[in-house]
Design a protein around this motif. Structure first.
Motif, PDB file in Angstrom:
ATOM      1  N   ALA A 159    -122.008   1.504  32.733  1.00  0.00           N
ATOM      2  CA  ALA A 159    -122.145   2.582  33.719  1.00  0.00           C
ATOM      3  C   ALA A 159    -123.582   3.085  33.654  1.00  0.00           C
ATOM      4  CB  ALA A 159    -121.171   3.711  33.425  1.00  0.00           C
ATOM      5  N   ILE A 160    -124.202   3.229  34.833  1.00  0.00           N
ATOM      6  CA  ILE A 160    -125.564   3.763  34.922  1.00  0.00           C
ATOM      7  C   ILE A 160    -125.451   5.265  35.164  1.00  0.00           C
ATOM      8  CG2 ILE A 160    -127.775   3.644  36.141  1.00  0.00           C
ATOM      9  CD1 ILE A 160    -126.781   0.849  37.197  1.00  0.00           C
TER      10      ILE A 160
ATOM     11  N   PHE B 210    -128.667   5.020  30.556  1.00  0.00           N
ATOM     12  CA  PHE B 210    -129.276   6.248  31.070  1.00  0.00           C
ATOM     13  C   PHE B 210    -130.535   5.880  31.838  1.00  0.00           C
ATOM     14  CE2 PHE B 210    -127.087   8.035  27.279  1.00  0.00           C
ATOM     15  CZ  PHE B 210    -126.358   9.029  27.908  1.00  0.00           C
ATOM     16  N   LEU B 211    -130.676   6.448  33.032  1.00  0.00           N
ATOM     17  CA  LEU B 211    -131.902   6.225  33.809  1.00  0.00           C
ATOM     18  C   LEU B 211    -132.375   7.563  34.372  1.00  0.00           C
ATOM     19  CD1 LEU B 211    -134.028   4.396  35.107  1.00  0.00           C
ATOM     20  CD2 LEU B 211    -132.483   4.096  37.048  1.00  0.00           C
ATOM     21  N   PHE B 212    -133.564   7.997  33.929  1.00  0.00           N
ATOM     22  CA  PHE B 212    -134.114   9.275  34.376  1.00  0.00           C
ATOM     23  C   PHE B 212    -135.577   9.105  34.791  1.00  0.00           C
ATOM     24  CE2 PHE B 212    -130.906  10.546  31.083  1.00  0.00           C
ATOM     25  CZ  PHE B 212    -129.984  11.062  31.977  1.00  0.00           C
ATOM     26  N   ARG B 213    -136.126  10.169  35.379  1.00  0.00           N
ATOM     27  CA  ARG B 213    -137.551  10.191  35.718  1.00  0.00           C
ATOM     28  C   ARG B 213    -138.269  11.097  34.733  1.00  0.00           C
ATOM     29  NH1 ARG B 213    -138.699   9.536  42.139  1.00  0.00           N
ATOM     30  NH2 ARG B 213    -140.768   9.120  41.324  1.00  0.00           N
ATOM     31  N   ARG B 214    -139.441  10.669  34.326  1.00  0.00           N
ATOM     32  CA  ARG B 214    -140.258  11.519  33.454  1.00  0.00           C
ATOM     33  C   ARG B 214    -140.876  12.660  34.266  1.00  0.00           C
ATOM     34  NH1 ARG B 214    -140.953   9.233  28.494  1.00  0.00           N
ATOM     35  NH2 ARG B 214    -140.723   6.973  28.307  1.00  0.00           N
ATOM     36  N   ASN B 215    -141.396  12.314  35.446  1.00  0.00           N
ATOM     37  CA  ASN B 215    -142.058  13.321  36.278  1.00  0.00           C
ATOM     38  C   ASN B 215    -141.037  13.989  37.191  1.00  0.00           C
ATOM     39  OD1 ASN B 215    -143.701  14.867  37.958  1.00  0.00           O
ATOM     40  ND2 ASN B 215    -145.347  13.342  37.950  1.00  0.00           N
TER      41      ASN B 215
ATOM     42  N   LYS C 130    -139.210  -4.180  30.437  1.00  0.00           N
ATOM     43  CA  LYS C 130    -138.071  -3.288  30.212  1.00  0.00           C
ATOM     44  C   LYS C 130    -136.798  -3.884  30.809  1.00  0.00           C
ATOM     45  CE  LYS C 130    -139.970   0.163  28.014  1.00  0.00           C
ATOM     46  NZ  LYS C 130    -139.525   0.542  26.647  1.00  0.00           N
ATOM     47  N   LEU C 131    -136.946  -4.664  31.856  1.00  0.00           N
ATOM     48  CA  LEU C 131    -135.783  -5.310  32.460  1.00  0.00           C
ATOM     49  C   LEU C 131    -135.208  -6.379  31.537  1.00  0.00           C
ATOM     50  CD1 LEU C 131    -137.000  -5.658  36.164  1.00  0.00           C
ATOM     51  CD2 LEU C 131    -135.385  -3.985  35.221  1.00  0.00           C
ATOM     52  N   VAL C 132    -136.067  -6.955  30.716  1.00  0.00           N
ATOM     53  CA  VAL C 132    -135.596  -7.913  29.709  1.00  0.00           C
ATOM     54  C   VAL C 132    -134.736  -7.182  28.683  1.00  0.00           C
ATOM     55  CG1 VAL C 132    -136.304  -9.523  27.892  1.00  0.00           C
ATOM     56  CG2 VAL C 132    -137.596  -9.418  30.035  1.00  0.00           C
ATOM     57  N   ASP C 133    -135.178  -5.981  28.312  1.00  0.00           N
ATOM     58  CA  ASP C 133    -134.401  -5.169  27.362  1.00  0.00           C
ATOM     59  C   ASP C 133    -133.016  -4.858  27.921  1.00  0.00           C
ATOM     60  OD1 ASP C 133    -136.654  -5.171  25.772  1.00  0.00           O
ATOM     61  OD2 ASP C 133    -137.325  -3.183  26.409  1.00  0.00           O
ATOM     62  N   VAL C 134    -132.948  -4.579  29.214  1.00  0.00           N
ATOM     63  CA  VAL C 134    -131.664  -4.268  29.844  1.00  0.00           C
ATOM     64  C   VAL C 134    -130.737  -5.479  29.795  1.00  0.00           C
ATOM     65  CG1 VAL C 134    -130.513  -3.601  31.987  1.00  0.00           C
ATOM     66  CG2 VAL C 134    -132.672  -2.518  31.352  1.00  0.00           C
ATOM     67  N   GLN C 135    -131.273  -6.645  30.115  1.00  0.00           N
ATOM     68  CA  GLN C 135    -130.458  -7.853  30.089  1.00  0.00           C
ATOM     69  C   GLN C 135    -129.993  -8.179  28.674  1.00  0.00           C
ATOM     70  OE1 GLN C 135    -131.802 -11.087  32.993  1.00  0.00           O
ATOM     71  NE2 GLN C 135    -133.614  -9.760  33.017  1.00  0.00           N
TER      72      GLN C 135
ATOM     73  N   ARG D 262    -122.202   3.495  23.096  1.00  0.00           N
ATOM     74  CA  ARG D 262    -123.258   2.476  23.000  1.00  0.00           C
ATOM     75  C   ARG D 262    -124.132   2.657  24.226  1.00  0.00           C
ATOM     76  NH1 ARG D 262    -124.170  -2.871  24.948  1.00  0.00           N
ATOM     77  NH2 ARG D 262    -125.521  -4.046  23.516  1.00  0.00           N
ATOM     78  N   HIS D 263    -125.425   2.940  24.034  1.00  0.00           N
ATOM     79  CA  HIS D 263    -126.250   3.274  25.190  1.00  0.00           C
ATOM     80  C   HIS D 263    -127.699   2.833  25.025  1.00  0.00           C
ATOM     81  CE1 HIS D 263    -126.791   6.745  22.452  1.00  0.00           C
ATOM     82  NE2 HIS D 263    -128.043   6.735  22.913  1.00  0.00           N
ATOM     83  N   ILE D 264    -128.403   2.851  26.136  1.00  0.00           N
ATOM     84  CA  ILE D 264    -129.836   2.587  26.187  1.00  0.00           C
ATOM     85  C   ILE D 264    -130.441   3.628  27.127  1.00  0.00           C
ATOM     86  CG2 ILE D 264    -129.593   0.915  28.083  1.00  0.00           C
ATOM     87  CD1 ILE D 264    -131.961  -0.607  26.957  1.00  0.00           C
ATOM     88  N   ILE D 265    -131.642   4.122  26.812  1.00  0.00           N
ATOM     89  CA  ILE D 265    -132.301   5.137  27.630  1.00  0.00           C
ATOM     90  C   ILE D 265    -133.510   4.524  28.327  1.00  0.00           C
ATOM     91  CG2 ILE D 265    -133.432   7.397  27.626  1.00  0.00           C
ATOM     92  CD1 ILE D 265    -131.937   8.009  25.019  1.00  0.00           C
TER      93      ILE D 265
END
Length: 343
Positions: A101-102, A197-202, A288-293, A273-276
């Motif tokens: 889940a995103i 988790f997907l967020f914006r820094r700015n 970073k997309l490699v990390d997601v895969q 179990r998560h990734i930020i």
């Protein structure tokens, strides 16, 4: 009873046996029938038990066969073999599937990120399914919806149900997620759902995007059609011409609330179990997309998207009252957003 003796003629005697009781005969037949019945029932029962044992054995063999794939033991709780009710996975029945889940906020790049995921041959990410209020009315409706998604019985244009290796969707924090976080965390952990988790820094850029998108919902700048995401430079240029005026009196308060919401979400779902991920990092660094895969245990592929960014360049070009905003944030903890090098 003594036998009856009948004398018919002189010198001849006939001995006639007495008649047997009809009740005794009936008893003998009844006992015989009962013995036969018990024997037949015992034979049938043994056959039934054997058939049931055979079925159970077959199920165990099939389950064992599906788990013969080389899967890291630490990943076992996150590996699934769904059995959809609406179709058969056929030759893919033993292909392991991972659930995800995103978790994000509107205008944080989740739509773009999801198109990247869906460009993978084995990923089915089903969009913002809880945007429909009826699906998040209560915990029961939420769980029912989640079950359908993870059982591969949820159909969208992104579905690759039969041979999906990863299935999920994107869930905005304001769509019943935070209010029901305890039950949802329990569900995620029991079903082995991985959280992205997907967020914006700015957060100031996010605010600009939110205001511009809200304006276009009514203005419909693209030939009378509202589009949250575009696929051409011309469309992006048209939408970017609108420059919102940001409310100075509530600016800092809103930025603080955004930060608070993000921190609460990270805290609530910390046991999963998560990734930020951050949108800016994905834009600047495609590794970073490699990390997601790797996180989803997918075979590596080049991920692509047709979406075109709307608000490019420095923020000063996209805020109508830029000078006032610049002064308001000077000397605050949010001053970094003014000149943050996003791209």
């Amino acid at each position: 009873m003594a036998e009856a003796i009948c004398v018919f003629t002189k010198g001849s005697i006939i001995i006639k046996p007495s008649k047997k009781s009809p009740n005794l005969l009936r008893m003998i037949v009844l006992v015989f029938a009962m013995v036969c019945g018990v024997y037949i029932c015992s034979v049938c029962l043994n056959q039934t038990k054997f058939g049931t044992s055979s079925k159970l054995l077959n199920v165990q063999i099939n389950q064992r066969h599906c788990h013969d794939h080389e899967v890291d033991q630490s990943q076992t709780p996150h590996v699934h073999y769904p059995k959809p009710e609406t179709f058969s996975r056929a030759e893919c029945a033993c292909n392991p599937v991972r659930y995800f889940a995103i978790l994000s906020m509107q205008r944080s790049g989740s739509g773009w990120f999801e198109t990247l995921l869906n460009s993978h041959t084995n990923v089915s990410s089903n969009g913002e399914i809880f945007a429909v209020k009826e699906r998040r009315n209560n915990v029961t409706s939420i769980m029912t919806t989640l079950d359908r998604v993870y059982n591969l019985d949820w159909f969208t244009s992104a579905s690759k149900n039969q041979c999906s290796a990863a299935v999920g969707f994107k869930w905005m924090l304001n769509q019943g997620l935070m209010e029901n976080h305890k039950e949802i965390v329990e569900y995620f952990n029991s079903r082995g759902v991985s959280v992205i988790f997907l967020f914006r820094r700015n957060l100031l850029r996010r605010m600009v995007s939110v205001l511009a998108n809200s304006f276009d919902q009514y203005a419909k700048l693209l030939n009378g059609t509202h589009k949250s995401h575009v696929h051409s430079v011309e469309e992006a240029d048209t939408l970017s011409r609108y420059k919102p005026v940001i409310n100075l009196s509530s600016l800092v308060t809103e930025l603080k609330q955004m930060e608070k919401t993000v921190l609460e979400a990270l805290e609530y779902f910390s046991s999963t179990r998560h990734i930020i991920l951050y949108y800016e990092d994905l834009v600047k660094n495609r590794t970073k997309l490699v990390d997601v895969q790797d996180f989803l245990r997918l075979p590596q592929m080049e991920l692509t998207s047709r979406q075109v960014k709307i608000h490019k360049g420095p923020l000063s070009e996209h805020i109508k009252n830029w000078d006032d905003i610049n002064k308001a944030l000077r000397g605050t903890m949010y001053e970094k957003f003014l000149h943050y090098n996003d791209y």
